[in-house]
Scaffold this motif. Structure first.
Motif, PDB file in Angstrom:
ATOM      1  N   UNK A 113       0.828  -1.206   0.000  1.00 35.69           N
ATOM      2  CA  UNK A 113       0.000   0.000   0.000  1.00 35.69           C
ATOM      3  C   UNK A 113       0.867   1.263   0.000  1.00 35.69           C
ATOM      4  N   UNK A 114       1.938   1.241   0.761  1.00 34.66           N
ATOM      5  CA  UNK A 114       2.844   2.392   0.801  1.00 34.66           C
ATOM      6  C   UNK A 114       3.457   2.631  -0.571  1.00 34.66           C
TER       7      UNK A 114
ATOM      8  N   UNK B 136       7.227   2.363  11.364  1.00 36.60           N
ATOM      9  CA  UNK B 136       8.560   2.224  10.778  1.00 36.60           C
ATOM     10  C   UNK B 136       8.476   1.922   9.287  1.00 36.60           C
ATOM     11  N   UNK B 137       7.574   1.027   8.903  1.00 34.93           N
ATOM     12  CA  UNK B 137       7.431   0.675   7.499  1.00 34.93           C
ATOM     13  C   UNK B 137       6.954   1.841   6.658  1.00 34.93           C
ATOM     14  N   UNK B 138       6.042   2.642   7.212  1.00 36.39           N
ATOM     15  CA  UNK B 138       5.545   3.808   6.485  1.00 36.39           C
ATOM     16  C   UNK B 138       6.657   4.841   6.328  1.00 36.39           C
ATOM     17  N   UNK B 139       7.386   5.113   7.392  1.00 31.34           N
ATOM     18  CA  UNK B 139       8.473   6.093   7.308  1.00 31.34           C
ATOM     19  C   UNK B 139       9.532   5.667   6.294  1.00 31.34           C
TER      20      UNK B 139
ATOM     21  N   UNK C 262      10.417   7.536   2.528  1.00 34.33           N
ATOM     22  CA  UNK C 262      11.732   8.140   2.355  1.00 34.33           C
ATOM     23  C   UNK C 262      12.287   7.708   0.998  1.00 34.33           C
ATOM     24  N   UNK C 263      13.031   8.574   0.313  1.00 35.72           N
ATOM     25  CA  UNK C 263      13.607   8.179  -0.972  1.00 35.72           C
ATOM     26  C   UNK C 263      14.630   7.061  -0.798  1.00 35.72           C
TER      27      UNK C 263
ATOM     28  N   UNK D  43       1.617   7.272  -6.584  1.00 36.44           N
ATOM     29  CA  UNK D  43       0.539   8.198  -6.930  1.00 36.44           C
ATOM     30  C   UNK D  43       0.813   9.631  -6.470  1.00 36.44           C
ATOM     31  N   UNK D  44       1.813   9.828  -5.618  1.00 36.20           N
ATOM     32  CA  UNK D  44       2.155  11.187  -5.199  1.00 36.20           C
ATOM     33  C   UNK D  44       1.735  11.564  -3.802  1.00 36.20           C
ATOM     34  N   UNK D  45       1.348  10.601  -2.985  1.00 38.79           N
ATOM     35  CA  UNK D  45       1.025  10.903  -1.583  1.00 38.79           C
ATOM     36  C   UNK D  45       2.312  11.215  -0.820  1.00 38.79           C
ATOM     37  N   UNK D  46       2.167  11.984   0.255  1.00 35.33           N
ATOM     38  CA  UNK D  46       3.324  12.392   1.028  1.00 35.33           C
ATOM     39  C   UNK D  46       3.455  11.702   2.364  1.00 35.33           C
ATOM     40  N   UNK D  47       2.518  10.828   2.692  1.00 29.71           N
ATOM     41  CA  UNK D  47       2.532  10.130   3.960  1.00 29.71           C
ATOM     42  C   UNK D  47       1.330   9.207   4.034  1.00 29.71           C
TER      43      UNK D  47
END
Length: 241
Positions: free
Chosen positions: A163-164, A184-187, A191-192, A170-174
């Motif tokens: 999902x992340x 932790x997985x989302x962060x 991150x690039x 798609x351009x989401x920021x968080x």
């Protein structure tokens, strides 16, 4: 995030509101409070409870600029609002909702929208148009990139990381989380990557004089440089300027 809406049964709204007000009075960390919807009998009391506190407010079922303007007026100009876009009307009006001065960003409510549309919230293709509309609406209004909706599967990382990755494309920021184990997985996912950071460094170095150039066999002009700068700004330990 402290939730006064879906996480609280109707009979416990007053108790939850009092607990949130007490927490806000002693809070030393950034807090977001999700109030009850503006069409519910609890909203006015929620607004009164959080007014004057140093917190952001998430407005569920955000669907019009007038609605968000009314909430902002009740809270005062210093309270940032997060517009939770989770209805068809909200998706349609996202740009105008995000254009309200107090709105700092949007969030996408996939579960509620899927219920309204009669689709599976885990079916990425079914909600892809709506997700993209929220990303585009946020950009039109000059807001920060929106937050994607929750992943309800907390049994492991497989669904979350997929999902992340989809949200990043798609351009989401968080992304909103429903369990501490997801953070932790989302962060990490937003991150690039190391390869992206290295590419951004090469682009910024090659384009330092402002001239069009070639990096890795591809033409680099202003939009490419802008993307490189954005990647650099998202890197927690970036080494590119």
């Amino acid at each position: 995030m402290l939730d006064l809406e879906d996480a609280v049964a109707p009979g416990h709204k007053e108790t939850a509101r009092a607990a949130v007000a007490e927490f806000l009075g002693a809070a030393a960390t950034p807090v977001v409070v999700r109030i009850n919807g503006t069409d519910t009998p609890w909203c006015a009391d929620d607004l009164a409870a959080v007014c004057g506190h140093d917190c952001a407010v998430m407005v569920p079922k955000a669907h019009s600029a007038a609605q968000l303007t009314e909430v902002a007026a009740a809270l005062g100009p210093d309270t940032p609002l997060i517009a939770l876009i989770e209805t068809a009307a909200g998706v349609h009006a996202c740009a105008s909702v995000c254009n309200v001065d107090a709105v700092v960003r949007a969030a996408f409510g996939s579960i509620d929208l899927a219920a309204e549309l009669g689709v599976d919230p885990d079916a990425a293709d079914a909600l892809q148009h709506a997700r993209s509309a929220v990303v585009l609406g946020s950009a039109v209004a000059g807001c920060a990139a929106p937050l994607d909706g929750v992943t309800t599967d907390i049994s492991g990382d497989t669904a979350l990381l997929a999902d992340v990755a989809h949200a990043v494309r798609l351009g989401f920021g968080g992304k909103l989380c429903i369990h501490p184990a997801q953070v932790a997985g989302v962060n990490e996912g937003f991150a690039p990557s190391a390869a992206e950071v290295l590419w951004a460094g090469r682009v910024l170095a090659a384009a330092a004089d402002g001239e069009v150039c070639v990096v890795d066999g591809r033409m680099v002009d202003k939009p490419v440089v802008d993307r490189a700068r954005r990647i650099a700004s998202r890197s927690p330990n970036r080494t590119v300027g």
